[in-house]
Design a protein around this motif. Structure first.
Motif, PDB file in Angstrom:
ATOM      1  N   MET A   1      33.281  81.267 -41.800  1.00 21.20           N
ATOM      2  CA  MET A   1      33.523  80.251 -40.765  1.00 21.20           C
ATOM      3  C   MET A   1      32.224  79.520 -40.464  1.00 21.20           C
ATOM      4  O   MET A   1      31.231  80.140 -40.106  1.00 21.20           O
ATOM      5  CB  MET A   1      34.074  80.899 -39.489  1.00 21.20           C
ATOM      6  N   SER A   2      32.231  78.213 -40.627  1.00 17.56           N
ATOM      7  CA  SER A   2      31.036  77.416 -40.390  1.00 17.56           C
ATOM      8  C   SER A   2      31.029  76.843 -38.979  1.00 17.56           C
ATOM      9  O   SER A   2      31.975  76.183 -38.565  1.00 17.56           O
ATOM     10  CB  SER A   2      30.953  76.269 -41.399  1.00 17.56           C
ATOM     11  N   LEU A   3      29.957  77.098 -38.256  1.00 17.88           N
ATOM     12  CA  LEU A   3      29.786  76.544 -36.915  1.00 17.88           C
ATOM     13  C   LEU A   3      28.748  75.425 -36.915  1.00 17.88           C
ATOM     14  O   LEU A   3      28.346  74.959 -35.861  1.00 17.88           O
ATOM     15  CB  LEU A   3      29.356  77.648 -35.937  1.00 17.88           C
ATOM     16  N   ARG A  30      19.986  71.705 -33.299  1.00 21.69           N
ATOM     17  CA  ARG A  30      20.791  72.230 -34.404  1.00 21.69           C
ATOM     18  C   ARG A  30      21.122  71.184 -35.451  1.00 21.69           C
ATOM     19  O   ARG A  30      22.056  71.319 -36.227  1.00 21.69           O
ATOM     20  CB  ARG A  30      22.047  72.894 -33.849  1.00 21.69           C
ATOM     21  N   GLY A  31      20.340  70.131 -35.444  1.00 23.51           N
ATOM     22  CA  GLY A  31      20.377  69.190 -36.541  1.00 23.51           C
ATOM     23  C   GLY A  31      21.334  68.033 -36.423  1.00 23.51           C
ATOM     24  O   GLY A  31      21.546  67.305 -37.403  1.00 23.51           O
ATOM     25  N   ALA A  32      21.909  67.818 -35.256  1.00 26.42           N
ATOM     26  CA  ALA A  32      22.817  66.689 -35.066  1.00 26.42           C
ATOM     27  C   ALA A  32      22.050  65.440 -34.649  1.00 26.42           C
ATOM     28  O   ALA A  32      20.963  65.523 -34.076  1.00 26.42           O
ATOM     29  CB  ALA A  32      23.871  67.030 -34.015  1.00 26.42           C
ATOM     30  N   ASN A  33      22.614  64.277 -34.953  1.00 30.35           N
ATOM     31  CA  ASN A  33      22.147  63.030 -34.370  1.00 30.35           C
ATOM     32  C   ASN A  33      22.844  62.889 -33.026  1.00 30.35           C
ATOM     33  O   ASN A  33      24.071  63.012 -32.958  1.00 30.35           O
ATOM     34  CB  ASN A  33      22.525  61.840 -35.257  1.00 30.35           C
ATOM     35  N   CYS A 239      33.425  71.823 -31.750  1.00 27.79           N
ATOM     36  CA  CYS A 239      33.082  70.634 -32.527  1.00 27.79           C
ATOM     37  C   CYS A 239      32.888  70.933 -34.007  1.00 27.79           C
ATOM     38  O   CYS A 239      32.776  70.007 -34.813  1.00 27.79           O
ATOM     39  CB  CYS A 239      31.804  70.001 -31.978  1.00 27.79           C
ATOM     40  N   SER A 240      32.851  72.191 -34.370  1.00 29.41           N
ATOM     41  CA  SER A 240      32.537  72.587 -35.742  1.00 29.41           C
ATOM     42  C   SER A 240      33.797  72.784 -36.573  1.00 29.41           C
ATOM     43  O   SER A 240      34.925  72.834 -36.054  1.00 29.41           O
ATOM     44  CB  SER A 240      31.722  73.886 -35.729  1.00 29.41           C
ATOM     45  N   ASP A 241      33.611  72.936 -37.876  1.00 30.76           N
ATOM     46  CA  ASP A 241      34.734  73.208 -38.769  1.00 30.76           C
ATOM     47  C   ASP A 241      35.331  74.588 -38.534  1.00 30.76           C
ATOM     48  O   ASP A 241      36.446  74.866 -38.969  1.00 30.76           O
ATOM     49  CB  ASP A 241      34.283  73.086 -40.226  1.00 30.76           C
ATOM     50  N   GLY A 242      34.589  75.444 -37.824  1.00 32.71           N
ATOM     51  CA  GLY A 242      35.119  76.755 -37.486  1.00 32.71           C
ATOM     52  C   GLY A 242      36.324  76.675 -36.562  1.00 32.71           C
ATOM     53  O   GLY A 242      37.120  77.610 -36.475  1.00 32.71           O
ATOM     54  N   ALA A 243      36.477  75.539 -35.877  1.00 29.69           N
ATOM     55  CA  ALA A 243      37.614  75.332 -34.969  1.00 29.69           C
ATOM     56  C   ALA A 243      38.539  74.245 -35.513  1.00 29.69           C
ATOM     57  O   ALA A 243      39.216  73.562 -34.759  1.00 29.69           O
ATOM     58  CB  ALA A 243      37.108  74.950 -33.583  1.00 29.69           C
ATOM     59  N   ARG A 244      38.587  74.108 -36.847  1.00 29.65           N
ATOM     60  CA  ARG A 244      39.312  72.986 -37.451  1.00 29.65           C
ATOM     61  C   ARG A 244      40.823  73.032 -37.227  1.00 29.65           C
ATOM     62  O   ARG A 244      41.516  72.041 -37.482  1.00 29.65           O
ATOM     63  CB  ARG A 244      39.006  72.903 -38.939  1.00 29.65           C
TER      64      ARG A 244
END
Length: 268
Positions: A1-3, A30-33, A239-244
């Motif tokens: 799971m990717s967060l 964490r690397g977001a714009n 907001c992550s793909d872990g909650a897709r």
């Protein structure tokens, strides 16, 4: 799971102070714009100070989130800087007390405008852009994620904050409704309802009323106040793909406070 939210572009409203500021800063780290948006330009400047004036991953926008022109300009600022938007976090909140039966000082309209309509209108603007971005994307691509920050007042109204309580409850219903509207476009809409978080506002409140700390701890089964990063982590998850496959949900982050009967709490 990717967060991971690395490389994604996020708009965070209410980012000049408090919880909004913590979430925006957490996302940058964490690397977001991230576009920090708030009505107070001075607080925005302070919020982004740690990242440097020339940080390519940070922008700030000052404007009234309840005005359509400001919303349109915020989206334009984001697209000019990063060419897309993947995440919207509606953290902007205004809290004003009033006498519930005094129509002369009733804050209901202002609370609905600032705490409900501002977030809904921005969601509409951003969602249209997200849909356009996804026109040529792969079928499996997640179009975008929107998170609305709510409050325990949505479920447990405070008489002297009746307008705020009503607006908070309406925002949660808007979250569910917009989740249904946007699900076919693969845009997920969720909410986070929080309890006691060590924000700037709470720190100020504890300085003014030190006895409040004991009341909070007694009313929270986990027996502590959350760090602001713990709320930011919950938002990152949504907001992550872990909650897709998660949409239309209100995630409660309160250390069990909403589970406790307030009368029983006095007996513990």
């Amino acid at each position: 799971m990717s967060l991971s939210i690395h490389g994604k572009t996020a708009i965070v409203t209410g980012a000049g102070r408090g919880i909004g500021r913590s979430i925006a800063q957490y996302f940058v780290e964490r690397g977001a714009n991230v576009v920090f948006a708030d009505g107070d330009e001075a607080s925005l400047e302070q919020a982004v100070l740690d990242f440097g004036a020339d940080n390519p991953h940070v922008r700030r926008f000052a404007g009234n989130m309840a005005e359509r022109l400001s919303i349109a300009n915020l989206l334009s600022t984001t697209l000019d800087a990063f060419d897309r938007v993947d995440i919207l976090v509606n953290t902007h909140r205004l809290v004003k007390a009033s006498e519930p039966l005094d129509t002369e000082v009733d804050t209901l309209e202002e609370m609905l405008r600032q705490n409900l309509l501002a977030g809904v209108r921005l969601t509409q603007f951003v969602a249209k852009r997200m849909i356009k971005q996804a026109e040529n994307a792969p079928e499996s691509h997640q179009t975008g994620a929107i998170v609305n920050i709510s409050s325990m007042a949505a479920d447990r109204p405070v008489p002297t904050l009746l307008g705020y309580s009503i607006a908070s409850a309406a925002l949660e219903q808007a979250t569910r409704g917009m989740a249904l509207v946007l699900a076919p476009h693969k845009i997920r809409v969720n909410g986070v309802r929080f309890g006691s978080v060590m924000s700037h506002e709470l720190q100020t409140g504890l300085k003014e009323k030190p006895e409040l700390r004991d009341q909070i701890l007694k009313g929270t089964p986990m027996g502590r106040i959350a760090a602001s990063d713990e709320l930011a982590e919950a938002v990152q998850y949504l907001c992550s793909d872990g909650a897709r496959f998660v949409t239309g949900q209100i995630l409660t982050v309160d250390g069990g406070r909403s589970l406790l009967d307030p009368v029983m709490a006095q007996l513990l």
